[in-house]
Design a protein around this motif. Structure first.
Motif, PDB file in Angstrom:
ATOM      1  N   PRO A  30      -0.944  22.843  12.281  1.00 41.77           N
ATOM      2  CA  PRO A  30      -1.832  22.207  11.341  1.00 41.77           C
ATOM      3  C   PRO A  30      -0.796  21.840   9.910  1.00 41.77           C
ATOM      4  CG  PRO A  30      -2.234  24.249  11.328  1.00 41.77           C
ATOM      5  CD  PRO A  30      -1.219  24.256  12.618  1.00 41.77           C
ATOM      6  N   LEU A  31      -1.116  20.893   9.248  1.00 41.96           N
ATOM      7  CA  LEU A  31      -0.506  20.333   7.890  1.00 41.96           C
ATOM      8  C   LEU A  31      -1.441  20.560   6.924  1.00 41.96           C
ATOM      9  CD1 LEU A  31       1.603  17.244   9.286  1.00 41.96           C
ATOM     10  CD2 LEU A  31       2.411  19.553   8.889  1.00 41.96           C
ATOM     11  N   PRO A  32      -1.168  20.514   5.740  1.00 47.11           N
ATOM     12  CA  PRO A  32      -2.018  20.704   4.496  1.00 47.11           C
ATOM     13  C   PRO A  32      -2.879  19.586   4.626  1.00 47.11           C
ATOM     14  CG  PRO A  32       0.134  21.013   3.784  1.00 47.11           C
ATOM     15  CD  PRO A  32       0.283  20.558   5.291  1.00 47.11           C
ATOM     16  N   VAL A  33      -4.368  19.817   4.198  1.00 47.63           N
ATOM     17  CA  VAL A  33      -5.404  19.259   4.267  1.00 47.63           C
ATOM     18  C   VAL A  33      -5.607  18.365   2.915  1.00 47.63           C
ATOM     19  CG1 VAL A  33      -7.996  19.065   4.449  1.00 47.63           C
ATOM     20  CG2 VAL A  33      -6.522  20.552   5.950  1.00 47.63           C
ATOM     21  N   ASN A  34      -5.991  17.064   2.796  1.00 55.86           N
ATOM     22  CA  ASN A  34      -6.154  16.539   1.681  1.00 55.86           C
ATOM     23  C   ASN A  34      -7.552  16.271   1.504  1.00 55.86           C
ATOM     24  OD1 ASN A  34      -6.948  14.353   3.002  1.00 55.86           O
ATOM     25  ND2 ASN A  34      -4.985  13.108   2.481  1.00 55.86           N
ATOM     26  N   TYR A  35      -8.161  15.584   0.605  1.00 59.11           N
ATOM     27  CA  TYR A  35      -9.579  15.239   0.032  1.00 59.11           C
ATOM     28  C   TYR A  35     -10.384  14.592   1.126  1.00 59.11           C
ATOM     29  CZ  TYR A  35      -7.635  16.459  -4.417  1.00 59.11           C
ATOM     30  OH  TYR A  35      -6.885  17.020  -5.544  1.00 59.11           O
ATOM     31  N   THR A  36      -9.555  13.914   1.824  1.00 63.56           N
ATOM     32  CA  THR A  36     -10.412  12.961   2.860  1.00 63.56           C
ATOM     33  C   THR A  36     -10.017  13.127   4.463  1.00 63.56           C
ATOM     34  OG1 THR A  36      -8.933  11.268   2.616  1.00 63.56           O
ATOM     35  CG2 THR A  36     -10.490  11.126   1.136  1.00 63.56           C
ATOM     36  N   SER A  37      -9.024  13.988   4.782  1.00 60.19           N
ATOM     37  CA  SER A  37      -8.347  14.028   5.852  1.00 60.19           C
ATOM     38  C   SER A  37      -7.762  15.416   6.310  1.00 60.19           C
ATOM     39  CB  SER A  37      -7.445  13.106   6.227  1.00 60.19           C
ATOM     40  OG  SER A  37      -7.849  11.444   6.117  1.00 60.19           O
ATOM     41  N   ASP A 212      -2.682  -7.707  -5.308  1.00 59.90           N
ATOM     42  CA  ASP A 212      -1.297  -8.033  -5.815  1.00 59.90           C
ATOM     43  C   ASP A 212      -0.357  -7.070  -6.024  1.00 59.90           C
ATOM     44  OD1 ASP A 212       0.586  -8.721  -7.681  1.00 59.90           O
ATOM     45  OD2 ASP A 212      -0.872  -9.311  -9.163  1.00 59.90           O
ATOM     46  N   PRO A 213       0.833  -7.572  -5.276  1.00 58.97           N
ATOM     47  CA  PRO A 213       1.850  -6.339  -5.295  1.00 58.97           C
ATOM     48  C   PRO A 213       2.433  -5.786  -6.524  1.00 58.97           C
ATOM     49  CG  PRO A 213       2.370  -8.454  -4.038  1.00 58.97           C
ATOM     50  CD  PRO A 213       1.039  -8.738  -4.767  1.00 58.97           C
ATOM     51  N   VAL A 214       1.983  -6.221  -7.609  1.00 59.43           N
ATOM     52  CA  VAL A 214       2.251  -5.317  -8.567  1.00 59.43           C
ATOM     53  C   VAL A 214       1.526  -4.005  -8.667  1.00 59.43           C
ATOM     54  CG1 VAL A 214       1.334  -5.251 -11.204  1.00 59.43           C
ATOM     55  CG2 VAL A 214       2.473  -7.541 -10.241  1.00 59.43           C
ATOM     56  N   GLU A 215       0.423  -4.087  -7.909  1.00 64.27           N
ATOM     57  CA  GLU A 215      -0.339  -2.622  -7.774  1.00 64.27           C
ATOM     58  C   GLU A 215       0.483  -1.671  -7.130  1.00 64.27           C
ATOM     59  OE1 GLU A 215      -4.346  -0.752  -6.440  1.00 64.27           O
ATOM     60  OE2 GLU A 215      -4.172  -2.440  -5.865  1.00 64.27           O
ATOM     61  N   ASP A 216       1.485  -2.083  -6.279  1.00 64.60           N
ATOM     62  CA  ASP A 216       1.957  -1.130  -5.471  1.00 64.60           C
ATOM     63  C   ASP A 216       3.557  -0.461  -6.305  1.00 64.60           C
ATOM     64  OD1 ASP A 216       0.765  -0.765  -3.280  1.00 64.60           O
ATOM     65  OD2 ASP A 216       1.805  -2.479  -2.203  1.00 64.60           O
ATOM     66  N   ILE A 217       3.868  -1.285  -7.064  1.00 65.59           N
ATOM     67  CA  ILE A 217       4.899  -0.930  -8.097  1.00 65.59           C
ATOM     68  C   ILE A 217       4.293  -0.075  -9.147  1.00 65.59           C
ATOM     69  CG2 ILE A 217       6.606  -1.580  -9.910  1.00 65.59           C
ATOM     70  CD1 ILE A 217       6.795  -4.126  -8.443  1.00 65.59           C
ATOM     71  N   ALA A 218       3.104  -0.075  -9.392  1.00 63.08           N
ATOM     72  CA  ALA A 218       2.397   0.548 -10.331  1.00 63.08           C
ATOM     73  C   ALA A 218       2.059   2.003  -9.815  1.00 63.08           C
ATOM     74  CB  ALA A 218       1.279   0.049 -11.078  1.00 63.08           C
ATOM     75  N   CYS A 219       1.884   1.929  -8.699  1.00 64.87           N
ATOM     76  CA  CYS A 219       1.642   3.408  -8.077  1.00 64.87           C
ATOM     77  C   CYS A 219       2.795   4.099  -7.851  1.00 64.87           C
ATOM     78  CB  CYS A 219       0.943   2.972  -6.536  1.00 64.87           C
ATOM     79  SG  CYS A 219      -0.764   2.359  -6.541  1.00 64.87           S
ATOM     80  N   PHE A 220       3.900   3.359  -7.303  1.00 62.57           N
ATOM     81  CA  PHE A 220       5.270   4.307  -7.178  1.00 62.57           C
ATOM     82  C   PHE A 220       5.534   4.800  -8.807  1.00 62.57           C
ATOM     83  CE2 PHE A 220       9.791   5.143  -6.665  1.00 62.57           C
ATOM     84  CZ  PHE A 220       9.573   5.546  -5.263  1.00 62.57           C
ATOM     85  N   VAL A 221       5.598   4.206  -9.962  1.00 60.84           N
ATOM     86  CA  VAL A 221       6.019   4.926 -11.085  1.00 60.84           C
ATOM     87  C   VAL A 221       4.783   5.658 -11.534  1.00 60.84           C
ATOM     88  CG1 VAL A 221       7.352   2.983 -11.318  1.00 60.84           C
ATOM     89  CG2 VAL A 221       5.377   2.800 -12.378  1.00 60.84           C
ATOM     90  N   SER A 222       3.640   5.639 -11.064  1.00 54.90           N
ATOM     91  CA  SER A 222       2.421   6.430 -11.765  1.00 54.90           C
ATOM     92  C   SER A 222       2.713   8.020 -11.751  1.00 54.90           C
ATOM     93  CB  SER A 222       1.211   6.066 -11.078  1.00 54.90           C
ATOM     94  OG  SER A 222       0.246   7.144 -11.426  1.00 54.90           O
ATOM     95  N   PRO A 223       2.938   8.664 -12.751  1.00 50.69           N
ATOM     96  CA  PRO A 223       2.786  10.023 -12.960  1.00 50.69           C
ATOM     97  C   PRO A 223       1.801  10.668 -12.427  1.00 50.69           C
ATOM     98  CG  PRO A 223       2.536   9.183 -15.097  1.00 50.69           C
ATOM     99  CD  PRO A 223       2.544   8.064 -14.280  1.00 50.69           C
ATOM    100  N   GLY A 224       0.398   9.998 -12.676  1.00 46.44           N
ATOM    101  CA  GLY A 224      -0.787  10.777 -12.041  1.00 46.44           C
ATOM    102  C   GLY A 224      -0.876  10.473 -10.435  1.00 46.44           C
ATOM    103  N   LEU A 225      -0.698   9.423 -10.054  1.00 51.73           N
ATOM    104  CA  LEU A 225      -0.476   9.566  -8.555  1.00 51.73           C
ATOM    105  C   LEU A 225       0.305  10.540  -8.056  1.00 51.73           C
ATOM    106  CD1 LEU A 225      -1.813   8.071  -6.226  1.00 51.73           C
ATOM    107  CD2 LEU A 225      -0.123   6.596  -6.115  1.00 51.73           C
ATOM    108  N   ALA A 226       1.844  10.631  -8.398  1.00 53.39           N
ATOM    109  CA  ALA A 226       2.510  11.709  -8.023  1.00 53.39           C
ATOM    110  C   ALA A 226       1.985  12.885  -8.076  1.00 53.39           C
ATOM    111  CB  ALA A 226       3.802  11.465  -8.935  1.00 53.39           C
ATOM    112  N   THR A 227       1.072  13.092  -9.325  1.00 53.75           N
ATOM    113  CA  THR A 227       0.664  14.538  -9.187  1.00 53.75           C
ATOM    114  C   THR A 227      -0.249  14.641  -8.366  1.00 53.75           C
ATOM    115  OG1 THR A 227       1.146  14.696 -11.599  1.00 53.75           O
ATOM    116  CG2 THR A 227      -0.755  16.223 -10.794  1.00 53.75           C
ATOM    117  N   LEU A 228      -1.119  13.872  -7.828  1.00 49.53           N
ATOM    118  CA  LEU A 228      -2.161  14.305  -6.905  1.00 49.53           C
ATOM    119  C   LEU A 228      -1.548  14.132  -5.517  1.00 49.53           C
ATOM    120  CD1 LEU A 228      -4.736  11.352  -7.874  1.00 49.53           C
ATOM    121  CD2 LEU A 228      -4.939  13.820  -8.050  1.00 49.53           C
ATOM    122  N   TYR A 229      -0.156  13.717  -5.231  1.00 42.63           N
ATOM    123  CA  TYR A 229       0.338  13.893  -4.210  1.00 42.63           C
ATOM    124  C   TYR A 229       1.227  15.139  -3.963  1.00 42.63           C
ATOM    125  CZ  TYR A 229      -1.056   9.788  -1.445  1.00 42.63           C
ATOM    126  OH  TYR A 229      -1.594   8.806  -0.679  1.00 42.63           O
ATOM    127  N   GLY A 230       1.080  15.899  -5.162  1.00 43.47           N
ATOM    128  CA  GLY A 230       1.838  17.184  -5.133  1.00 43.47           C
ATOM    129  C   GLY A 230       3.468  16.927  -5.461  1.00 43.47           C
TER     130      GLY A 230
END
Length: 305
Positions: A30-37, A212-230
């Motif tokens: 098993p691997l770590p569980v997240n909120y949806t899987s 919009d592909p802009v969203e994927d750039i925003a995700c990559f540099v997002s400190p909040g999203l990084a935090t949610l992914y540990g």
């Protein structure tokens, strides 16, 4: 879900589905569980399989609905373009939950640098092949802000929501313009890039949509999203390097104009999740609270530039 899928049940089920030549040498863990899987990794001779069991009831999320069929559709197409691992199976588990399996030949090193990440998402953004059946997501500065407004409207008594509204970028900062929609990943970060023998591949397509592909750039540099992914948020040098390597300069230019809307919307989402999960899932609420703090700090830095 009437019962929890056990490791023994899963292994017996996989024996009927995967082309593993020597099951005696295979190892399931098993691997770590997240909120949806839930996740497992099956190591076979020269091949790795990742098994993903989706929890029910996550299809109505206000920003990130979990859509298993979309992930299967994306993997099925994108693996042919060396952008995603191979879809090995998409079936119903013995306990009635959606079960997705992807496979790949492992790389000698798991390290991915930001230049490689920029090249990967740039190649994906340039892909013109349509993938049918994906959701349409808010696209462009004004639609993104409107989605953030809608989420905060569901928690009208929140003092934090009132404070967050003060950081909202003004609609007049960016003029109205049409956006040519394409498939976007929507949770792109170092945590959703897989190192394989054939090169970097993108995983976690359950939130993808036409935007919009802009969203994927925003995700990559997002400190909040990084935090949610540990993960640790990107340092300034790594962000600059990523933007330098991203191949479409027009998209980078729009990102620099519009990024505030994406960060503000993610902050609104994190606040909504923090406040609505406080009593039902306190650890998750705390995680969203930490991500909210990271996004607010970034918004303040952007405002003071």
């Amino acid at each position: 879900m009437s019962e929890r899928l056990s490791d023994t049940q899963l292994l017996a089920f996989l024996r009927t589905r995967l082309p593993v030549a020597d099951w005696s040498a295979a190892c399931l863990r098993p691997l770590p569980v997240n909120y949806t899987s839930r996740f497992w990794r099956l190591d076979a001779v020269e091949r790795v399989y990742v098994i993903k069991e989706f929890f029910p009831g996550n299809e109505d999320n206000p920003l990130y609905p979990t859509l298993p069929q979309q992930e299967a559709d994306a993997l099925n197409v994108l693996a042919r373009h060396a952008l995603a691992p191979d879809l090995e199976a998409f079936v119903t588990s013995p306990t009635g939950t959606p079960l997705l399996v992807y496979g790949y030949d492992p790389a000698k090193s798991d390290e991915i640098d930001v230049g490689e990440a920029a090249d990967l998402i740039g190649r994906f953004a340039a892909l013109k092949q349509a993938i049918p059946g994906h959701q349409t997501v808010p696209s462009g500065f004004h639609e993104v802000l409107a989605r953030g407004d809608a989420m905060l409207a569901t928690i009208p008594d929140s003092r934090k929501a009132a404070n967050l509204k003060r950081l909202r970028p003004a609609d007049t900062l960016v003029g109205q313009r049409a956006v040519e929609r394409s498939l976007v990943h929507r949770s792109f970060c170092l945590g959703t890039i897989l190192a394989t023998a054939g090169g970097a591949r993108l995983i976690d397509w359950q939130y993808a949509g036409l935007g919009d592909p802009v969203e994927d750039i925003a995700c990559f540099v997002s400190p909040g999203l990084a935090t949610l992914y540990g993960l640790h948020p990107l340092v300034a040098h790594a962000e600059d390097l990523f933007l330098k390597h991203y191949p479409d300069r027009d998209t980078v230019g729009r990102f620099l104009e519009e990024r505030g809307a994406y960060h503000w919307r993610l902050a609104a989402y994190c606040l909504l999740r923090q406040e609505t999960l406080t009593h039902s899932n306190a650890p998750a609420a705390r995680a969203y609270g930490r991500a909210l703090e990271e996004e607010v700090d970034l918004l303040l830095r952007l405002k003071n530039r």
